[in-house]
Design an enzyme around this catalytic site. Structure first.
Site, short mmCIF file in Angstrom:
data_model
loop_
_atom_site.label_atom_id
_atom_site.label_comp_id
_atom_site.label_asym_id
_atom_site.label_seq_id
_atom_site.Cartn_x
_atom_site.Cartn_y
_atom_site.Cartn_z
N SER A 220 9.77 3.97 71.28
CA SER A 220 8.51 4.29 71.92
C SER A 220 7.93 5.65 71.53
O SER A 220 6.75 5.90 71.78
CB SER A 220 8.67 4.25 73.44
OG SER A 220 9.57 5.26 73.86
N LYS B 117 5.94 14.36 73.27
CA LYS B 117 5.70 13.00 73.75
C LYS B 117 5.03 13.09 75.12
O LYS B 117 5.42 13.92 75.95
CB LYS B 117 7.04 12.26 73.83
CG LYS B 117 6.92 10.77 74.13
CD LYS B 117 8.31 10.12 74.12
CE LYS B 117 8.25 8.62 74.33
NZ LYS B 117 9.60 7.99 74.28
N SER C 179 14.46 5.04 71.31
CA SER C 179 13.04 5.44 71.21
C SER C 179 12.77 6.72 70.44
O SER C 179 11.62 7.03 70.16
CB SER C 179 12.44 5.57 72.61
OG SER C 179 12.13 4.30 73.11
#
Lengths: 491, 105
Positions: A155, A80, A179
């Site tokens: 996310s 990420k 997330s």
């Protein structure tokens, strides 16, 4: 089931370690899958083709020299893009970090590389982790590989999409209110939020420091176990890191659930929960039945104060974010919009650099912390966290593990909730309480909804009991109805 | 989404004040939109008002951890030039910014 679903990190690492396959050939195969589909999915902010090739060659040289590259030898991983990589842009999908190349690696990156993993790229996210759909990115939306009209969740939507599409068998996400777990559920893959403090946050760009935790995303439960063993364990560079070694998880996966007491959280799965879909409830019921058939006792239970979780979260997380994001002032790194004086430069930089959702949360947090409102909002929400912890503690006197859906619905269409922040926030209703309490929880794919999209079951455990959580997850995985046929190899 | 026209939990001028504190500049249109959206979130958070929390301690940390002191020995540190090279502008090994006090035109 497409053949590529059989590709696991565990299997690849075993082949590379024993010299059956080269890390380079494993990498090239994955790069060709990325090349074929990345354009329409947009899981990555950056693909590191040459760096990855060099890393794979290092692994192959180790094998050739008779050395063991480690438990993730030659396994391609995606990170990420809020996890710092030395010399490689780390954007948080925000304009404000434009041009920034971190001068250090996150601890998790060092540990993955030391275990032989090959970093192939940085994945898209909702800016600074703020969102549930990966639509709040300065670099465009990520699409759900299983239906390009739908969101991948967020996310960590880029990481979940990368794993679901077969771009990498493993990815790292970060989870502040769901997330990792919610995008894993929406993309039909496994996602784990460990106990707060099990994985070092050193080098994770801070969103809400008392809630943030890094964790694995993978196609199988065993692969998440393997990855968590590698990244977990004490780190002296994170003052909130728990001073214990990473839990041994891969060896417990076949222990079954015989004799375990499992509770279904009424508040997060019953009719009282706003917006929970019929098909999601049906899969949860089937998951409960499967665990019962495997020897566990299953009963409904109540964790009453979780109904206040969403409200408390949307005070605590923005409050901490408003403080953490004060550092983006155009002085030391990232974007600067010039102005005649420093104050105006700060304002111009922040106004141009942050997207709308980030601005919303900064303002919400600033308001909640401002004079006259602190007690009413932040102080009260921190007390609600105590209530939630106490209620969980009571539930865990009676049960070893708790269960709920991961998200109230399957993946929703791109654009559907972007103009209504509160509707978007309701996606996190099932996942938030684990962050508020600091407890581990994970999402395991369990069949499909009426729309043919994946549904995830959330397995919750008391603090530091990842072992029991993974035992239950392994049984859910082995008893789950067929998942989406395109997982791991885009149709 | 819900439209707020009458009394709201947060006023337009309060949002303007908060934006100022947070060093953000908003257009009139943004100010209207953010006021409605923040009001909707604060409305949802209003369910906390009914809770009696008088004897409840705030949670400071999820686990009972304690501060740990390391030995006072110099360890590895970041390279000064590498850190400075991240900045938009530097001069004499320092971060360079526009005038802060009294020098603006």
């Amino acid at each position: 089931m497409s053949p590529s679903k059989e590709i696991t990190a565990r299997g690849l690492a075993a082949e590379v370690r024993s010299g059956v396959r080269s890390a380079r050939s494993v990498l090239e195969e994955h790069l060709s899958v990325i090349d074929a589909s990345e354009k329409e999915i947009h899981a990555f902010n950056l693909v590191l083709i040459e760096d990855a090739r060099a890393a794979a060659d290092v692994v192959d040289a180790q094998v050739a020299a008779g050395d063991d590259p480690g438990p993730l030898a030659g396994v391609p991983v995606a990170l990420k893009d809020n996890i710092c990589t030395r010399g490689v842009p780390t954007t948080c999908s925000s304009r404000i970090l434009e041009g920034w190349r971190p001068p250090y690696n996150a601890t998790v990156v060092d540990r993955l590389v030391a275990a032989g993993a090959v970093v192939v790229g940085k994945t898209n996210l909702d800016e600074f982790g703020m969102g549930s759909s990966t639509e709040n990115s300065a670099f465009g939306v990520t699409r759900n590989p299983l239906d390009l009209r739908k969101v991948p969740g967020g996310s960590s939507g880029g990481s979940a999409a990368a794993v679901a599409a077969g771009f990498t068998p493993l990815a790292l996400g970060s989870d502040t209110g769901g997330s990792i777990r919610q995008p894993a559920a929406l993309c039909g893959v496994v996602g784990v939020k460990p106990t707060y403090g099990v994985v070092s946050r050193y080098g994770l760009v801070a969103f809400a420091s008392s809630l943030d935790q890094i964790g694995p995303i993978s196609r199988t439960v065993a692969d998440s176990a393997l990855m968590l063993e590698v990244i977990g364990g004490h780190d002296r560079r994170d003052s909130t890191s728990i001073p214990v070694p990473a839990p041994d998880l891969t060896s417990v996966l076949d222990r079954g659930v015989e004799g375990l007491r499992i509770g279904i959280i009424e508040e997060l799965s019953g009719d009282g929960l706003e917006g929970i879909a019929v098909d999601v409830k049906a899969r949860l019921g089937e998951a409960a039945a499967a665990l019962e058939a495997a020897g566990a006792t299953v009963a409904a239970t109540s964790v009453p104060s979780t109904v206040y979780g969403l409200s408390a979260y949307y005070v605590v997380a923005p409050a901490e974010a408003s403080s953490n994001l004060a550092r983006y002032d155009g002085v030391r790194f990232g974007l600067r919009i010039d102005a005649p004086n420093a104050g105006d430069m700060n304002i111009a930089t922040r106004t141009a650099g942050f997207g709308d959702e980030v601005k919303r949360r900064i303002m919400l947090g600033t308001y909640a912390l401002s004079a006259g409102y602190y007690d009413a909002y932040y102080g009260k929400s921190q007390k609600v966290r105590t209530l939630i912890m106490n209620d969980f503690a009571r539930a865990y006197e009676e049960f070893d593990i708790l269960l709920s859906p991961t998200a109230p619905t399957t993946a929703f269409p791109i654009g559907e909730k972007t103009s209504d922040p509160m509707a978007m926030y309701l996606n996190d209703v099932c996942t938030i309480s684990s962050n508020l309490a600091g407890h581990p929880s994970m999402s395991v794919p369990f069949g499909l909804g009426n729309d043919g999209m994946p549904i995830g079951i959330q397995v919750l455990a008391p603090a530091t009991d990842e072992v029991t959580m993974f035992r239950v997850a392994a049984v859910l995985e082995s008893t789950a109805p067929a998942g989406h046929p395109a997982i791991g190899g885009v149709a | 989404m819900t439209e707020y026209t009458a009394r709201q939990r947060i006023s337009r001028s309060e949002v303007a004040h908060v934006a100022d504190l947070a060093r953000l500049s908003l257009t009139d249109q943004e100010l209207d939109a953010f006021t409605n959206q923040l009001a909707a979130v604060l409305d949802h958070a209003a369910d906390l008002e009914a809770l009696d929390l008088t004897d409840v301690e705030p949670m400071i940390h999820p686990l009972p951890v304690h501060n740990v002191l390391r030995p006072d020995v110099v360890g590895e540190t970041s390279d000064r030039n590498e850190v400075l090279s991240c900045a938009p502008s530097i001069e004499n090994e320092q971060f360079r910014v526009p005038p802060v006090l009294g020098e603006s035109p």
